[in-house]
Design a protein around this motif. Structure first.
Motif, mmCIF file in Angstrom:
data_model
loop_
_atom_site.group_PDB
_atom_site.id
_atom_site.type_symbol
_atom_site.label_atom_id
_atom_site.label_comp_id
_atom_site.label_asym_id
_atom_site.label_seq_id
_atom_site.Cartn_x
_atom_site.Cartn_y
_atom_site.Cartn_z
ATOM 1 N N ALA A 22 -28.264 -64.241 23.633
ATOM 2 C CA ALA A 22 -29.991 -64.345 23.761
ATOM 3 C C ALA A 22 -30.579 -63.268 24.534
ATOM 4 O O ALA A 22 -31.483 -62.527 24.203
ATOM 5 C CB ALA A 22 -30.311 -65.863 23.848
ATOM 6 N N ILE A 64 -13.607 -66.831 24.465
ATOM 7 C CA ILE A 64 -13.698 -68.082 25.089
ATOM 8 C C ILE A 64 -13.002 -69.224 24.000
ATOM 9 O O ILE A 64 -12.486 -69.913 24.521
ATOM 10 C CB ILE A 64 -15.291 -68.457 25.604
ATOM 11 N N ALA A 275 -32.980 -66.861 29.671
ATOM 12 C CA ALA A 275 -32.190 -66.989 28.613
ATOM 13 C C ALA A 275 -30.815 -67.755 29.034
ATOM 14 O O ALA A 275 -29.672 -67.040 28.561
ATOM 15 C CB ALA A 275 -31.758 -65.397 27.965
ATOM 16 N N VAL A 276 -30.935 -68.702 29.454
ATOM 17 C CA VAL A 276 -30.154 -69.695 30.084
ATOM 18 C C VAL A 276 -29.885 -71.026 29.055
ATOM 19 O O VAL A 276 -30.722 -71.194 28.323
ATOM 20 C CB VAL A 276 -30.077 -70.274 31.592
ATOM 21 N N ASN A 353 -9.418 -74.603 17.597
ATOM 22 C CA ASN A 353 -10.460 -75.023 18.082
ATOM 23 C C ASN A 353 -10.405 -76.738 18.043
ATOM 24 O O ASN A 353 -10.184 -77.327 16.847
ATOM 25 C CB ASN A 353 -11.994 -74.830 17.442
ATOM 26 N N GLU A 436 -26.344 -66.961 15.736
ATOM 27 C CA GLU A 436 -27.735 -66.325 15.230
ATOM 28 C C GLU A 436 -29.025 -66.925 15.568
ATOM 29 O O GLU A 436 -29.970 -66.220 15.830
ATOM 30 C CB GLU A 436 -27.588 -66.666 13.552
ATOM 31 N N ALA A 438 -29.269 -68.119 18.972
ATOM 32 C CA ALA A 438 -29.528 -67.161 20.166
ATOM 33 C C ALA A 438 -30.054 -65.848 19.818
ATOM 34 O O ALA A 438 -30.995 -65.622 20.639
ATOM 35 C CB ALA A 438 -28.050 -67.209 20.875
HETATM 36 C C1 FAD Z 1 -15.758 -72.175 21.866
HETATM 37 C C2 FAD Z 1 -16.829 -71.918 21.114
HETATM 38 C C3 FAD Z 1 -16.963 -71.772 19.887
HETATM 39 C C4 FAD Z 1 -18.043 -71.420 19.160
HETATM 40 N N1 FAD Z 1 -18.165 -71.177 17.676
HETATM 41 C C5 FAD Z 1 -19.254 -70.470 17.317
HETATM 42 C C6 FAD Z 1 -19.080 -69.814 15.925
HETATM 43 O O1 FAD Z 1 -18.150 -69.967 15.402
HETATM 44 N N2 FAD Z 1 -20.259 -69.469 15.415
HETATM 45 C C7 FAD Z 1 -21.551 -69.381 16.195
HETATM 46 O O2 FAD Z 1 -22.389 -68.815 15.668
HETATM 47 N N3 FAD Z 1 -21.474 -69.932 17.436
HETATM 48 C C8 FAD Z 1 -20.257 -70.335 17.873
HETATM 49 N N4 FAD Z 1 -20.640 -70.813 19.155
HETATM 50 C C9 FAD Z 1 -21.797 -71.074 19.807
HETATM 51 C C10 FAD Z 1 -22.266 -69.760 20.501
HETATM 52 O O3 FAD Z 1 -21.454 -69.110 21.219
HETATM 53 C C11 FAD Z 1 -23.583 -69.956 21.303
HETATM 54 O O4 FAD Z 1 -24.494 -70.246 20.442
HETATM 55 C C12 FAD Z 1 -24.184 -68.775 21.920
HETATM 56 O O5 FAD Z 1 -23.219 -67.877 22.558
HETATM 57 C C13 FAD Z 1 -25.417 -68.969 22.981
HETATM 58 O O6 FAD Z 1 -25.774 -67.954 23.561
HETATM 59 P P1 FAD Z 1 -27.001 -68.104 24.513
HETATM 60 O O7 FAD Z 1 -27.345 -66.656 25.072
HETATM 61 O O8 FAD Z 1 -27.997 -68.998 24.044
HETATM 62 O O9 FAD Z 1 -26.519 -68.839 25.841
HETATM 63 P P2 FAD Z 1 -25.266 -68.568 26.849
HETATM 64 O O10 FAD Z 1 -24.126 -67.931 26.128
HETATM 65 O O11 FAD Z 1 -24.844 -69.855 27.501
HETATM 66 O O12 FAD Z 1 -25.863 -67.607 27.926
HETATM 67 C C14 FAD Z 1 -26.527 -67.890 29.131
HETATM 68 C C15 FAD Z 1 -26.117 -66.854 30.307
HETATM 69 O O13 FAD Z 1 -26.965 -67.260 31.395
HETATM 70 C C16 FAD Z 1 -26.166 -67.159 32.463
HETATM 71 N N5 FAD Z 1 -27.090 -67.976 33.564
HETATM 72 C C17 FAD Z 1 -27.073 -69.280 33.618
HETATM 73 N N6 FAD Z 1 -27.625 -69.594 34.639
HETATM 74 C C18 FAD Z 1 -28.078 -68.696 35.281
HETATM 75 C C19 FAD Z 1 -28.859 -68.198 36.347
HETATM 76 N N7 FAD Z 1 -29.547 -69.105 37.127
HETATM 77 N N8 FAD Z 1 -29.086 -66.864 36.560
HETATM 78 C C20 FAD Z 1 -28.583 -65.971 35.827
HETATM 79 N N9 FAD Z 1 -27.825 -66.063 34.932
HETATM 80 C C21 FAD Z 1 -27.723 -67.561 34.434
HETATM 81 C C22 FAD Z 1 -24.717 -67.799 31.874
HETATM 82 O O14 FAD Z 1 -23.815 -67.447 32.880
HETATM 83 C C23 FAD Z 1 -24.603 -66.962 30.572
HETATM 84 O O15 FAD Z 1 -24.013 -65.926 30.522
HETATM 85 C C24 FAD Z 1 -19.418 -71.229 19.802
HETATM 86 C C25 FAD Z 1 -19.407 -71.569 21.242
HETATM 87 C C26 FAD Z 1 -18.113 -71.738 22.022
HETATM 88 C C27 FAD Z 1 -18.091 -71.827 23.543
#
Ligand code: FAD
Length: 482
Positions: A22, A64, A275-276, A353, A436, A438
């Motif tokens: 995201a 992961i 974006a956390v 998984n 998608e 995110a």
């Molecule tokens: C094992 C697994 C399998 C999955 N399978 C699928 C799949 O098959 N298909 C699919 O579409 N989705 C899948 N997902 C879900 C998908 O990975 C997530 O929906 C997506 O990655 C979320 O992204 P994000 O950017 O919203 O959040 P995150 O990826 O959680 O990113 C947030 C970031 O913020 C950082 N952060 C937090 N707090 C702070 C702070 N205070 N200061 C600075 N940085 C900070 C974190 O370290 C992190 O890097 C899966 C997830 C996992 C774990």
């Protein structure tokens, strides 16, 4: 890649907290639009819940946990196009998926007839495992769902998936056979505990597209999008700082003026994008902030992912699934040797998984590996003769937030106040919690940041609208997405 130490305090147009998909989706778009962007990431690596790293024992890239994309991920696919990595996805077009059910391999195919009749071709094989009356018990539900507008589906948010299915006449046998697996695999929690709105939104999509296909990254997730996004950001004059956690908002009077870091340093910017994940909102916002209370309602769904390396090639399959069962661990299996163009070692590399992994939380890793080998052997018996040459078990506290009843209608808007925006799979994107969602949230946040600067940009792509017969049946309420 050189990492920038977290010392200087630059003036930026936008500071983005979090380098998951995201945050990087938002950062890429804002930097493309000419804004000076600074991304702060608390970890030493980018990618968040969709990241990869070289496995310490084999040196081979592992995610992961294995991830799949759908060809109905327009925002993520557009991001990959923009980053030049769209060809790093291996699309499975010959069939949707293979399910190992009661010892039989069911090969689900789509295509052919217009949606939703595209599933009819699967009937002969399904009827060998499920009585016709169980299948027919879904007709009323399917009709009602195809007729419903997105808004009408959202009114189901306070009901549980199982309760809603039963009240529409779906047989308990079919719920246990199909809906329990669909809920666990896609929403990451049991059908008794999921929101009926989340579940029916999935059904609307499944009934409305006769060309669904899964895609598998041919490279680690960080290579697929995270490092390419950072390269693009830096070429556009942006900056990323690792090991740099934001711990509060910096305000000038009442106005947002940036974020604060440990040690009292701050990064000043007129726009802040958080974006956390919901579990980290309280690391930046005060306890009394309304968003902190909202975020606390989002409960994590834990995963365990296994990576196993064998001394020989075991199968020609890419991906297979098992129906969810409380007695088993894994539901989805990926033979990455057949996906990753030879970058997985000489033998097979299989990833799996364990979804909603509470039942395995206390098991030692060796017990998880032993059970996983047994479950792989049900599909690939040759595994019993193979030698296991490497294994990694990843314990993941949160894959996605749980789509419990009431959660869909609690998802927060991207714009919180002037200068403060949120992005992430959990914000109100009209999509299940996934990559998608995110990516779309990042694009929506970028649109809003630009709008505050007087720039109109249409960056977020809409969710594909169900087609086929569903297109004619569905009542419209003008709401974007499903
Ligand atoms: C094992 C697994 C399998 C999955 N399978 C699928 C799949 O098959 N298909 C699919 O579409 N989705 C899948 N997902 C879900 C998908 O990975 C997530 O929906 C997506 O990655 C979320 O992204 P994000 O950017 O919203 O959040 P995150 O990826 O959680 O990113 C947030 C970031 O913020 C950082 N952060 C937090 N707090 C702070 C702070 N205070 N200061 C600075 N940085 C900070 C974190 O370290 C992190 O890097 C899966 C997830 C996992 C774990």
């Amino acid at each position: 890649m050189t990492l920038t130490p977290a010392t200087s305090t630059p003036q930026a147009d936008a500071v983005i907290v979090g380098a998951g998909i995201a945050g990087l989706s938002c950062a890429t778009r804002l930097a493309d639009a000419g804004l000076r962007v600074v991304v702060l990431e608390s970890s030493d690596v980018p990618g968040g819940r969709a990241r990869s790293w070289p496995d310490p024992s084999t040196g081979i890239d592992v995610d992961i946990g294995p991830h799949v994309l759908l060809n109905k991920y327009p925002n993520m696919l557009a991001l990959l196009e923009r980053l030049g990595t769209a060809d790093q996805v291996c699309w499975q077009t010959e069939e949707l998926l293979t399910v190992l059910d009661k010892g039989r391999r069911l090969h689900f195919k789509v295509g052919g007839l217009p949606a939703p009749l595209h599933y009819v071709r699967n009937l002969p094989q399904v009827l060998r495992n499920v009585p016709l009356r169980h299948l027919l018990s879904n007709v009323r539900l399917g009709w009602r769902t195809m007729r419903s507008s997105p808004q009408e589906l959202m009114t189901l948010d306070n009901r549980s998936g199982r309760d809603y299915l039963l009240s529409n006449g779906v047989s308990p046998g079919f719920i246990d056979w199909f809906w329990a697996s669909a809920s666990t695999a896609i929403l990451n929690l049991p059908v008794e505990q999921c929101s009926a709105a989340s579940l029916m939104r999935l059904l609307a999509q499944a009934l409305g597209h006769n060309d669904l296909a899964f895609g598998f990254p041919k490279v680690g997730l960080s290579e697929l999008y995270a490092w390419p996004a950072i390269g693009s950001l830096q070429r556009n004059g942006g900056e990323i700082r690792f090991g740099c956690a934001a711990n509060g908002l910096h305000r000038c009077g009442a106005d947002i003026a940036g974020v604060t870091l440990a040690g009292g340093t701050r990064v000043e910017a007129s726009a802040v994008v958080l974006a956390v994940p919901p579990t980290a909102i309280d690391s930046v916002l005060p306890r009394q902030h309304a968003l902190t209370a909202t975020a606390a309602r989002f409960e994590p769904s834990p995963y365990i992912s296994c990576y196993l390396w064998f001394d020989c090639v075991l199968s020609g399959a890419r991906f297979w699934a098992r129906p969810w069962s409380p007695e088993c661990l894994n539901t989805d299996f990926y033979d990455l040797s057949n996906i990753r163009d030879g970058a997985t070692g000489p033998g097979s590399m299989i990833a799996t998984n364990v979804i909603w992994s509470h039942r395995a939380a206390e098991l030692p890793d060796q017990a998880i590996i032993d059970a996983t080998l047994e479950e792989i052997a049900d599909f690939v018996p040759e595994v019993r003769q193979a030698r296991l040459v490497g294994a990694a078990v990843h314990h993941i506290p949160m894959s996605v937030p749980c789509a419990r009843p009431g959660i869909e209608t609690s998802r927060p808007a991207v714009r919180q106040e002037k200068g403060l925006f949120i992005a992430g799979d959990w914000v109100d994107t009209g999509l299940p919690f996934c990559m998608e969602s995110a990516t779309r949230a990042g694009a929506l946040a970028a649109e809003q940041v630009l709008a505050e600067r007087g720039i109109t940009a249409h960056l977020a792509l809409p969710t594909p609208v169900p087609g086929g017969l569903a297109k004619w049946l569905r009542r419209s309420d003008g709401v974007d997405g499903f």
